[in-house]
Write a protein that holds these residues in place. Structure first.
Motif, PDB file in Angstrom:
ATOM      1  N   MET A  24       0.850  -1.186   0.000  1.00 22.16           N
ATOM      2  CA  MET A  24       0.000   0.000   0.000  1.00 22.16           C
ATOM      3  C   MET A  24       0.890   1.241   0.000  1.00 22.16           C
ATOM      4  O   MET A  24       1.702   1.429   0.903  1.00 22.16           O
ATOM      5  CB  MET A  24      -0.915   0.011   1.223  1.00 22.16           C
ATOM      6  CG  MET A  24      -1.796   1.236   1.327  1.00 22.16           C
ATOM      7  SD  MET A  24      -3.109   1.316   0.071  1.00 22.16           S
ATOM      8  CE  MET A  24      -4.222   0.012   0.673  1.00 22.16           C
ATOM      9  N   PRO A  25       0.768   2.121  -1.001  1.00 22.35           N
ATOM     10  CA  PRO A  25       1.630   3.306  -1.037  1.00 22.35           C
ATOM     11  C   PRO A  25       1.192   4.365  -0.038  1.00 22.35           C
ATOM     12  O   PRO A  25       0.035   4.397   0.401  1.00 22.35           O
ATOM     13  CB  PRO A  25       1.453   3.819  -2.471  1.00 22.35           C
ATOM     14  CG  PRO A  25       0.099   3.331  -2.870  1.00 22.35           C
ATOM     15  CD  PRO A  25      -0.096   2.007  -2.182  1.00 22.35           C
ATOM     16  N   CYS A  56      -6.563  10.143  -3.038  1.00 21.88           N
ATOM     17  CA  CYS A  56      -7.526   9.288  -2.338  1.00 21.88           C
ATOM     18  C   CYS A  56      -7.166   7.828  -2.569  1.00 21.88           C
ATOM     19  O   CYS A  56      -6.593   7.476  -3.607  1.00 21.88           O
ATOM     20  CB  CYS A  56      -8.950   9.521  -2.864  1.00 21.88           C
ATOM     21  SG  CYS A  56      -9.550  11.218  -2.728  1.00 21.88           S
ATOM     22  N   VAL A  57      -7.515   6.998  -1.598  1.00 22.81           N
ATOM     23  CA  VAL A  57      -7.449   5.549  -1.777  1.00 22.81           C
ATOM     24  C   VAL A  57      -8.862   5.061  -2.084  1.00 22.81           C
ATOM     25  O   VAL A  57      -9.809   5.406  -1.369  1.00 22.81           O
ATOM     26  CB  VAL A  57      -6.906   4.832  -0.524  1.00 22.81           C
ATOM     27  CG1 VAL A  57      -6.914   3.312  -0.736  1.00 22.81           C
ATOM     28  CG2 VAL A  57      -5.505   5.315  -0.198  1.00 22.81           C
ATOM     29  N   VAL A  90      -9.063   9.811   2.198  1.00 17.77           N
ATOM     30  CA  VAL A  90      -8.831  11.045   1.447  1.00 17.77           C
ATOM     31  C   VAL A  90      -7.650  11.769   2.064  1.00 17.77           C
ATOM     32  O   VAL A  90      -7.452  11.758   3.287  1.00 17.77           O
ATOM     33  CB  VAL A  90     -10.074  11.964   1.428  1.00 17.77           C
ATOM     34  CG1 VAL A  90     -11.232  11.294   0.724  1.00 17.77           C
ATOM     35  CG2 VAL A  90     -10.483  12.386   2.833  1.00 17.77           C
ATOM     36  N   GLY A  91      -6.846  12.413   1.201  1.00 18.20           N
ATOM     37  CA  GLY A  91      -5.714  13.184   1.686  1.00 18.20           C
ATOM     38  C   GLY A  91      -6.150  14.471   2.356  1.00 18.20           C
ATOM     39  O   GLY A  91      -7.298  14.928   2.212  1.00 18.20           O
ATOM     40  N   PHE A 130      -7.205  -2.306  -4.262  1.00 14.19           N
ATOM     41  CA  PHE A 130      -7.170  -0.874  -3.964  1.00 14.19           C
ATOM     42  C   PHE A 130      -6.399  -0.166  -5.068  1.00 14.19           C
ATOM     43  O   PHE A 130      -5.602  -0.780  -5.790  1.00 14.19           O
ATOM     44  CB  PHE A 130      -6.488  -0.604  -2.619  1.00 14.19           C
ATOM     45  CG  PHE A 130      -7.225  -1.104  -1.415  1.00 14.19           C
ATOM     46  CD1 PHE A 130      -8.202  -0.330  -0.810  1.00 14.19           C
ATOM     47  CD2 PHE A 130      -6.939  -2.354  -0.884  1.00 14.19           C
ATOM     48  CE1 PHE A 130      -8.891  -0.799   0.305  1.00 14.19           C
ATOM     49  CE2 PHE A 130      -7.615  -2.830   0.231  1.00 14.19           C
ATOM     50  CZ  PHE A 130      -8.601  -2.051   0.824  1.00 14.19           C
ATOM     51  N   CYS A 131      -6.625   1.126  -5.203  1.00 12.12           N
ATOM     52  CA  CYS A 131      -5.823   1.948  -6.090  1.00 12.12           C
ATOM     53  C   CYS A 131      -5.671   3.321  -5.455  1.00 12.12           C
ATOM     54  O   CYS A 131      -6.381   3.672  -4.506  1.00 12.12           O
ATOM     55  CB  CYS A 131      -6.450   2.066  -7.484  1.00 12.12           C
ATOM     56  SG  CYS A 131      -7.988   3.010  -7.538  1.00 12.12           S
TER      57      CYS A 131
END
Length: 438
Positions: free
Chosen positions: A58-59, A66-67, A125-126, A177-178
């Motif tokens: 996971m980055p 957002c993920v 969310v960032g 996930f992305c």
């Protein structure tokens, strides 16, 4: 499946999603840098040898990102190019991106999570994201634009640093996930399932820009438009957009079955290329334009004002020839080869234009999904695969053993989930939504 992914699949409330930690890794379809060169000297570059499904890390999330828990993704031809490492290995893009500081260096890894179309649920969310929140159901635009570049305020595609997400970046859609920028997110069409909603944006918005956007051919009512590969990923949306805008589509297909399918979409004029009097060189032959031009005129009485081109080397010379005097050839790709040959006399002496069109900007992506949400453009999804079978799905696209779009279920446990407006769906009709799955 992680606890967070299970919660997203179950439709958990935002508070619950936020209470569950992000997993440190997840399953995704990816390429390995160590495999670059495995197809050297081979003619059949089988993507099933280069595409892998397994755990990736996971980055770390940037403030404007957002993920998304990916419910479904789609296969596009750029994934084929990535998987055969042509025209250059996409790891070269990741290396270049990695030179742009911390945000880019995260992408420069010995593996690449590919995929450029998808649907899912926002789970993080960032700190700089304002318009999206955890729990939102979204589809994803693959146009990756630097919002600090002044050119993006006129047209995001004129941004020198614009990238194709999941092709020129990492962390694409083909995984559980992305990671996306906030300006890639679009509200999911409520009447569609995850797999239906997640298979449209790349091809449909590309066709929208090519045909009706102010940066494309700017089709008007009554324009005759020749659509190559009219049941393919791009062509299947182009015929719908032409009809919606008052144009007259003339569809080129490769079989009687495909001819019947495109007629069921409402396209009256269809040419089966197998029935044309062409020699073994097909549309590459200098006289092929005369044959096709005659067939077009026999159907609609005139030459096409616009030619919708994405096949490239196989058809481009014919496209230039058959376009009407003053007509436009709008091209967004070259799936049969990048080096085109055409007789330039037919371009300059008949005052034709070649318009290069690449992807679409954020506004065009949103406008396209607005039309989809209103039931004016329908999915052209034909087949759905599991994430474990992503290599088989990509192989089907590579070998043209498909029609319309091919989807992959990533986190969604089965098809036909995620439909939030069954009443609208009923009004539109399953026959239109599922036409390509008959």
């Amino acid at each position: 499946m992680s606890d967070l992914l299970q919660a997203a699949v179950a439709g958990a409330a935002p508070e619950e999603l936020l209470s569950i930690e992000l997993p440190s890794s997840y399953r995704a379809a990816h390429l390995r840098k160590e495999d670059v060169g495995i197809f050297d000297g081979e003619t059949d570059k089988d993507v099933r040898r280069s595409l892998h499904v397994g755990e990736v890390a996971m980055p770390e999330l940037a403030p404007n990102e957002c993920v998304v828990a990916v419910m479904s993704a789609a296969i596009n031809f750029n994934t084929v190019w990535s998987a055969i490492f042509e025209p250059v290995p996409t790891f070269a893009f990741l290396e270049k991106f990695g030179q742009q500081g911390w945000h880019g260096s995260r992408h420069d890894l010995p593996y690449q999570q590919v995929g450029s179309d998808g649907s899912g649920v926002v789970v993080r969310v960032g700190s700089a994201v304002k318009s999206w929140k955890v729990g939102d159901k979204v589809v994803i635009s693959p146009s990756y634009v630097d919002e600090e570049d002044h050119a993006s305020y006129d047209d995001g595609m004129m941004n020198e640093t614009q990238l194709a997400w999941g092709f020129e970046t990492n962390f694409g859609s083909l995984g559980e996930f992305c990671v996306v920028k906030a300006n890639q997110l679009i509200r999911k069409p409520a009447h569609l399932s995850w797999e239906e909603a997640g298979s449209n944006t790349l091809c449909a918005a590309t066709a929208y820009r090519m045909l009706v956007g102010k940066h494309g051919a700017q089709m008007k009512q009554g324009d005759v438009v020749l659509v190559w590969g009219a049941t393919g990923g791009l062509g299947s949306y182009a015929t719908q957009i032409v009809r919606n805008g008052g144009g007259i589509p003339v569809a080129v297909v490769g079989s009687q079955e495909k001819a019947e399918l495109v007629r069921a979409q409402g396209c009256e004029y269809v040419i089966n290329r197998c029935e044309l009097d062409l020699d073994e060189s097909g549309f590459r032959h200098p006289k092929a334009g005369r044959v096709l031009g005659k067939a077009i005129r026999s159907l609609v009485g005139e030459d096409p004002k616009i030619v919708f081109e994405y096949l490239g080397a196989e058809t481009f010379g014919t496209s230039v020839y058959v376009a009407k005097r003053g007509g436009k050839i709008v091209t967004c790709g070259s799936s049969t080869g990048y080096r085109h040959e055409y007789d330039n006399r037919y371009l300059w002496m008949r005052l034709k234009q070649i318009i290069g069109s690449h992807a679409f900007n954020y506004h065009e992506a949103v406008e396209t999904n607005r039309l989809i949400s209103r039931g004016m453009i329908h999915p052209t999804l034909s087949k759905v695969y599991s994430l474990d079978a992503v290599a088989e799905a990509t192989r089907a696209v590579q070998t043209n053993q498909h029609i319309g779009k091919v989807a992959v279920l990533c986190a969604a446990p089965s098809e036909n989930l995620g439909i939030d407006d069954p009443e609208l769906r009923a009004r539109i009709g399953e026959d239109k939504i599922n036409l390509y799955r008959r």
